[in-house]
Motif scaffolding. Structure first.
Motif, PDB file in Angstrom:
ATOM      1  N   VAL A  83       0.834  -1.190   0.000  1.00 19.44           N
ATOM      2  CA  VAL A  83       0.000   0.000   0.000  1.00 19.44           C
ATOM      3  C   VAL A  83       0.871   1.243   0.000  1.00 19.44           C
ATOM      4  CG1 VAL A  83      -1.669   1.330   1.371  1.00 19.44           C
ATOM      5  CG2 VAL A  83      -1.925  -1.147   1.160  1.00 19.44           C
ATOM      6  N   ALA A  84       0.424   2.269  -0.717  1.00 17.70           N
ATOM      7  CA  ALA A  84       1.111   3.561  -0.728  1.00 17.70           C
ATOM      8  C   ALA A  84       0.108   4.653  -0.405  1.00 17.70           C
ATOM      9  CB  ALA A  84       1.760   3.816  -2.082  1.00 17.70           C
ATOM     10  N   GLY A  85       0.601   5.714   0.223  1.00 17.83           N
ATOM     11  CA  GLY A  85      -0.270   6.825   0.582  1.00 17.83           C
ATOM     12  C   GLY A  85      -0.864   6.643   1.974  1.00 17.83           C
ATOM     13  N   GLU A  86      -1.535   7.680   2.446  1.00 22.88           N
ATOM     14  CA  GLU A  86      -2.123   7.652   3.776  1.00 22.88           C
ATOM     15  C   GLU A  86      -3.548   8.155   3.728  1.00 22.88           C
ATOM     16  OE1 GLU A  86       0.286   9.916   6.395  1.00 22.88           O
ATOM     17  OE2 GLU A  86       2.023   8.560   6.275  1.00 22.88           O
ATOM     18  N   GLY A  87      -4.325   7.746   4.694  1.00 20.06           N
ATOM     19  CA  GLY A  87      -5.696   8.222   4.818  1.00 20.06           C
ATOM     20  C   GLY A  87      -6.520   7.924   3.593  1.00 20.06           C
ATOM     21  N   ALA A  88      -7.288   8.931   3.155  1.00 23.60           N
ATOM     22  CA  ALA A  88      -8.168   8.754   2.005  1.00 23.60           C
ATOM     23  C   ALA A  88      -7.391   8.542   0.708  1.00 23.60           C
ATOM     24  CB  ALA A  88      -9.088   9.962   1.868  1.00 23.60           C
ATOM     25  N   ALA A  89      -6.097   8.917   0.701  1.00 21.53           N
ATOM     26  CA  ALA A  89      -5.284   8.785  -0.511  1.00 21.53           C
ATOM     27  C   ALA A  89      -4.598   7.417  -0.605  1.00 21.53           C
ATOM     28  CB  ALA A  89      -4.231   9.884  -0.555  1.00 21.53           C
ATOM     29  N   ALA A  90      -4.743   6.584   0.405  1.00 16.79           N
ATOM     30  CA  ALA A  90      -4.056   5.295   0.405  1.00 16.79           C
ATOM     31  C   ALA A  90      -4.615   4.385  -0.687  1.00 16.79           C
ATOM     32  CB  ALA A  90      -4.196   4.633   1.772  1.00 16.79           C
ATOM     33  N   ARG A  91      -3.705   3.740  -1.415  1.00 17.58           N
ATOM     34  CA  ARG A  91      -4.084   2.865  -2.525  1.00 17.58           C
ATOM     35  C   ARG A  91      -3.278   1.572  -2.466  1.00 17.58           C
ATOM     36  NH1 ARG A  91      -7.176   6.544  -2.992  1.00 17.58           N
ATOM     37  NH2 ARG A  91      -7.963   7.573  -4.873  1.00 17.58           N
ATOM     38  N   ILE A  92      -3.855   0.515  -3.030  1.00 20.87           N
ATOM     39  CA  ILE A  92      -3.108  -0.725  -3.222  1.00 20.87           C
ATOM     40  C   ILE A  92      -2.226  -0.543  -4.453  1.00 20.87           C
ATOM     41  CG2 ILE A  92      -3.267  -3.192  -3.736  1.00 20.87           C
ATOM     42  CD1 ILE A  92      -6.026  -3.158  -2.349  1.00 20.87           C
ATOM     43  N   VAL A  93      -0.917  -0.720  -4.300  1.00 17.87           N
ATOM     44  CA  VAL A  93      -0.015  -0.518  -5.438  1.00 17.87           C
ATOM     45  C   VAL A  93       0.564  -1.835  -5.946  1.00 17.87           C
ATOM     46  CG1 VAL A  93       0.566   1.829  -4.781  1.00 17.87           C
ATOM     47  CG2 VAL A  93       1.946  -0.069  -3.889  1.00 17.87           C
ATOM     48  N   ARG A  94       0.413  -2.910  -5.154  1.00 15.34           N
ATOM     49  CA  ARG A  94       0.876  -4.208  -5.607  1.00 15.34           C
ATOM     50  C   ARG A  94       0.032  -5.269  -4.918  1.00 15.34           C
ATOM     51  NH1 ARG A  94       6.086  -7.379  -5.210  1.00 15.34           N
ATOM     52  NH2 ARG A  94       6.322  -6.453  -3.150  1.00 15.34           N
ATOM     53  N   ALA A  95      -0.380  -6.302  -5.656  1.00 19.21           N
ATOM     54  CA  ALA A  95      -1.249  -7.337  -5.099  1.00 19.21           C
ATOM     55  C   ALA A  95      -0.809  -8.715  -5.552  1.00 19.21           C
ATOM     56  CB  ALA A  95      -2.693  -7.089  -5.518  1.00 19.21           C
ATOM     57  N   ASN A  96      -0.858  -9.651  -4.626  1.00 18.76           N
ATOM     58  CA  ASN A  96      -0.542 -11.045  -4.935  1.00 18.76           C
ATOM     59  C   ASN A  96      -1.583 -11.922  -4.240  1.00 18.76           C
ATOM     60  OD1 ASN A  96       0.634 -13.528  -5.519  1.00 18.76           O
ATOM     61  ND2 ASN A  96       2.127 -13.375  -3.847  1.00 18.76           N
ATOM     62  N   ILE A  97      -2.573 -12.362  -5.002  1.00 21.92           N
ATOM     63  CA  ILE A  97      -3.581 -13.281  -4.477  1.00 21.92           C
ATOM     64  C   ILE A  97      -3.083 -14.708  -4.704  1.00 21.92           C
ATOM     65  CG2 ILE A  97      -5.957 -14.090  -4.663  1.00 21.92           C
ATOM     66  CD1 ILE A  97      -5.625 -11.279  -3.463  1.00 21.92           C
ATOM     67  N   ASN A  98      -3.092 -15.516  -3.662  1.00 21.67           N
ATOM     68  CA  ASN A  98      -2.585 -16.878  -3.768  1.00 21.67           C
ATOM     69  C   ASN A  98      -3.360 -17.788  -2.826  1.00 21.67           C
ATOM     70  OD1 ASN A  98      -0.649 -17.005  -1.118  1.00 21.67           O
ATOM     71  ND2 ASN A  98      -0.561 -14.970  -2.080  1.00 21.67           N
ATOM     72  N   GLY A  99      -3.166 -19.105  -2.951  1.00 25.34           N
ATOM     73  CA  GLY A  99      -3.874 -20.052  -2.097  1.00 25.34           C
ATOM     74  C   GLY A  99      -3.964 -21.418  -2.742  1.00 25.34           C
ATOM     75  N   ASP A 100      -4.715 -22.321  -2.101  1.00 23.89           N
ATOM     76  CA  ASP A 100      -4.825 -23.688  -2.622  1.00 23.89           C
ATOM     77  C   ASP A 100      -6.085 -23.892  -3.458  1.00 23.89           C
ATOM     78  OD1 ASP A 100      -6.677 -23.553  -0.587  1.00 23.89           O
ATOM     79  OD2 ASP A 100      -6.024 -25.388   0.443  1.00 23.89           O
ATOM     80  N   PHE A 101      -6.625 -22.809  -3.976  1.00 22.73           N
ATOM     81  CA  PHE A 101      -7.816 -22.871  -4.825  1.00 22.73           C
ATOM     82  C   PHE A 101      -7.444 -23.322  -6.233  1.00 22.73           C
ATOM     83  CE2 PHE A 101      -6.290 -18.431  -4.435  1.00 22.73           C
ATOM     84  CZ  PHE A 101      -5.829 -18.216  -5.720  1.00 22.73           C
ATOM     85  N   PHE A 102      -8.469 -23.485  -7.072  1.00 18.42           N
ATOM     86  CA  PHE A 102      -8.282 -23.826  -8.487  1.00 18.42           C
ATOM     87  C   PHE A 102      -8.820 -22.680  -9.336  1.00 18.42           C
ATOM     88  CE2 PHE A 102      -8.713 -27.759  -6.125  1.00 18.42           C
ATOM     89  CZ  PHE A 102      -7.645 -28.522  -6.591  1.00 18.42           C
ATOM     90  N   LEU A 103      -8.110 -22.379 -10.418  1.00 19.10           N
ATOM     91  CA  LEU A 103      -8.500 -21.260 -11.270  1.00 19.10           C
ATOM     92  C   LEU A 103      -8.085 -21.536 -12.713  1.00 19.10           C
ATOM     93  CD1 LEU A 103      -9.544 -18.299 -11.552  1.00 19.10           C
ATOM     94  CD2 LEU A 103      -7.208 -17.548 -11.014  1.00 19.10           C
ATOM     95  N   GLU A 104      -9.030 -21.374 -13.598  1.00 24.01           N
ATOM     96  CA  GLU A 104      -8.751 -21.525 -15.033  1.00 24.01           C
ATOM     97  C   GLU A 104      -9.381 -20.358 -15.783  1.00 24.01           C
ATOM     98  OE1 GLU A 104      -6.886 -23.637 -16.485  1.00 24.01           O
ATOM     99  OE2 GLU A 104      -6.608 -25.186 -14.938  1.00 24.01           O
ATOM    100  N   PRO A 105      -8.655 -19.777 -16.752  1.00 20.79           N
ATOM    101  CA  PRO A 105      -7.274 -20.078 -17.133  1.00 20.79           C
ATOM    102  C   PRO A 105      -6.277 -19.470 -16.141  1.00 20.79           C
ATOM    103  CG  PRO A 105      -8.067 -18.240 -18.406  1.00 20.79           C
ATOM    104  CD  PRO A 105      -9.236 -18.709 -17.579  1.00 20.79           C
ATOM    105  N   ASP A 106      -5.025 -19.855 -16.232  1.00 20.57           N
ATOM    106  CA  ASP A 106      -3.997 -19.338 -15.333  1.00 20.57           C
ATOM    107  C   ASP A 106      -3.933 -17.816 -15.355  1.00 20.57           C
ATOM    108  OD1 ASP A 106      -3.390 -21.925 -14.755  1.00 20.57           O
ATOM    109  OD2 ASP A 106      -1.415 -21.951 -15.713  1.00 20.57           O
ATOM    110  N   GLU A 107      -4.134 -17.250 -16.553  1.00 17.94           N
ATOM    111  CA  GLU A 107      -3.995 -15.802 -16.710  1.00 17.94           C
ATOM    112  C   GLU A 107      -5.029 -15.027 -15.887  1.00 17.94           C
ATOM    113  OE1 GLU A 107      -4.275 -17.974 -19.193  1.00 17.94           O
ATOM    114  OE2 GLU A 107      -2.165 -18.033 -19.808  1.00 17.94           O
ATOM    115  N   ALA A 108      -6.077 -15.703 -15.455  1.00 17.12           N
ATOM    116  CA  ALA A 108      -7.102 -15.015 -14.672  1.00 17.12           C
ATOM    117  C   ALA A 108      -6.552 -14.503 -13.345  1.00 17.12           C
ATOM    118  CB  ALA A 108      -8.287 -15.956 -14.426  1.00 17.12           C
ATOM    119  N   LEU A 109      -5.496 -15.155 -12.839  1.00 13.98           N
ATOM    120  CA  LEU A 109      -4.890 -14.682 -11.597  1.00 13.98           C
ATOM    121  C   LEU A 109      -4.262 -13.308 -11.799  1.00 13.98           C
ATOM    122  CD1 LEU A 109      -4.316 -15.315  -8.646  1.00 13.98           C
ATOM    123  CD2 LEU A 109      -2.172 -16.387  -9.354  1.00 13.98           C
ATOM    124  N   ASP A 110      -3.629 -13.104 -12.956  1.00  9.84           N
ATOM    125  CA  ASP A 110      -3.070 -11.787 -13.273  1.00  9.84           C
ATOM    126  C   ASP A 110      -4.189 -10.745 -13.352  1.00  9.84           C
ATOM    127  OD1 ASP A 110      -0.488 -12.828 -13.414  1.00  9.84           O
ATOM    128  OD2 ASP A 110      -0.682 -13.287 -15.563  1.00  9.84           O
TER     129      ASP A 110
END
Length: 368
Positions: free
Chosen positions: A34-61
């Motif tokens: 996260v970058a920024g503070e208060g109302a200006a705070a934003r997610i700047v990088r995300a990595n969703i992971n786990g033991d789930f199944f997802l097709e196609p692989d590119e959907a994770l991106d």
């Protein structure tokens, strides 16, 4: 290949971590920067992971990209909607869904919580008038909302035979006044919805949970019921009772229903969740006091309300107090809760509210 020519993994640490185990599904993990503070705070990088199944692989991106740039204060529905739009209708999400991703993200950001994030207390049975018991539900939920009480499990006890009808039920349609008078039954209206609870002293096991709404952040009522009562299912299993949830709010066994749950969600961010389970019910008396029509049981596959309930006493074969002690011990073991007593200040507040509200004809008959 020389070491320097190998692809380099991004080693920048993620500063926010959250996990969510889907009920009956898979684990979803959110690692965020996260970058920024208060109302200006934003997610700047995300990595969703786990033991789930997802097709196609590119959907994770696509999921990760949908989260980047999002405000850290984004509501659950906004995050879930963005993820759902990003993966589209063709992607297959098995063991999780956009809502689960949103919950993991909000847990990482400290907006949704887990059981372990709270310091729980347990209050054991204390015999009180039924009007005071329903009054305590409102008082103690408000105390959690106000921050003056830790999240709490309270086990009820009472002396008089009683019926607690749901907040939106009609007294006229639910209660047979002649039967109630003949058996000396006190009728009260609680603040949660759901159906009437026939509660003779010693014949039921009733408890209430007072909790912050963050624990069930983004969950529907249907999902929150089994989530909040998972510890009860564990308790019953330890007692040799095979219990499961029958949507929306029935706790059942292969032999029949043993209980039902109800909720009240306060706008200020607290929730009352409570359950009554039959221990040794007098079904004949129940049908004399309650008007249980055929429409009520039309989808249950039974011909009589008497056959719908199968008490815990027969299934567990042990005294009621041992069932309650097993429940308390299970809750403490799972969530690290501390035993405590009902304080006199809270009890005094509940007694006043019982006189001002729950014992009045205006409240009882607000739905005639």
């Amino acid at each position: 290949m020389p070491v320097e020519d190998l692809p380099q993994l991004d080693s920048t640490p993620y500063t926010h971590h959250g996990e969510f185990k889907v009920h009956g599904g898979k684990l979803v993990v959110a690692d965020l920067e996260v970058a920024g503070e208060g109302a200006a705070a934003r997610i700047v990088r995300a990595n969703i992971n786990g033991d789930f199944f997802l097709e196609p692989d590119e959907a994770l991106d696509d999921i990760n990209a949908a989260l980047v740039g999002m405000e850290t204060s984004a509501p659950h529905a906004v995050i879930s909607g963005a993820v759902g739009t990003a993966v589209g209708h063709d992607a297959v999400m098995f063991g999780f869904d956009p809502s689960a991703v949103a919950t993991a993200v909000r847990r990482a950001l400290g907006l949704a919580t887990t059981w372990a994030d709270h310091d729980w207390e347990v209050i054991g049975p204390r015999s009180l008038p039924i009007a005071v018991n329903v009054s305590l539900d409102e008082v103690m939920t408000r105390e959690v909302m106000e921050g003056t009480r830790k999240p709490t499990l309270r086990i009820w006890d009472w002396n008089e035979p009683a019926v607690a009808i749901g907040s939106f039920q009609s007294v006229r349609n639910e209660i047979n006044p002649a039967g109630a008078q003949r058996h000396g039954v006190t009728v009260v209206r609680r603040i949660s919805g759901g159906g009437a609870m026939f509660m003779e002293a010693g014949n039921c096991v009733t408890y209430s949970l007072y909790l912050p709404a963050s624990l069930v952040d983004g969950m529907s009522f249907a999902d929150s019921y089994p989530f909040l009562d998972a510890w009860v299912m564990d308790s019953l299993q330890r007692l040799g009772v095979e219990a499961f949830y029958k949507p929306l709010n029935d706790i059942a066994t292969p032999q029949g229903k043993i209980g039902g749950a109800a909720q009240k969600r306060f706008a200020g961010g607290a929730i009352l969740h409570h359950v009554t389970m039959s221990y040794d019910i007098d079904a004949e008396k129940m049908t004399e006091v309650l008007r249980i029509g055929q429409e009520k049981i039309s989808d249950k596959g039974i011909a009589s309300a008497k056959k719908r309930v199968d008490p815990l006493k027969r299934q567990a074969g042990i005294p009621r107090h041992e069932i309650i002690e097993t429940m308390i011990s299970t809750f403490i073991q799972r969530y690290g809760a501390t035993r405590t007593e009902l304080d006199e200040n809270t009890l005094a507040r509940a007694e006043r509210l019982a006189d001002e509200k729950f014992r009045t004809d205006e409240w009882l008959n607000r739905v005639p």
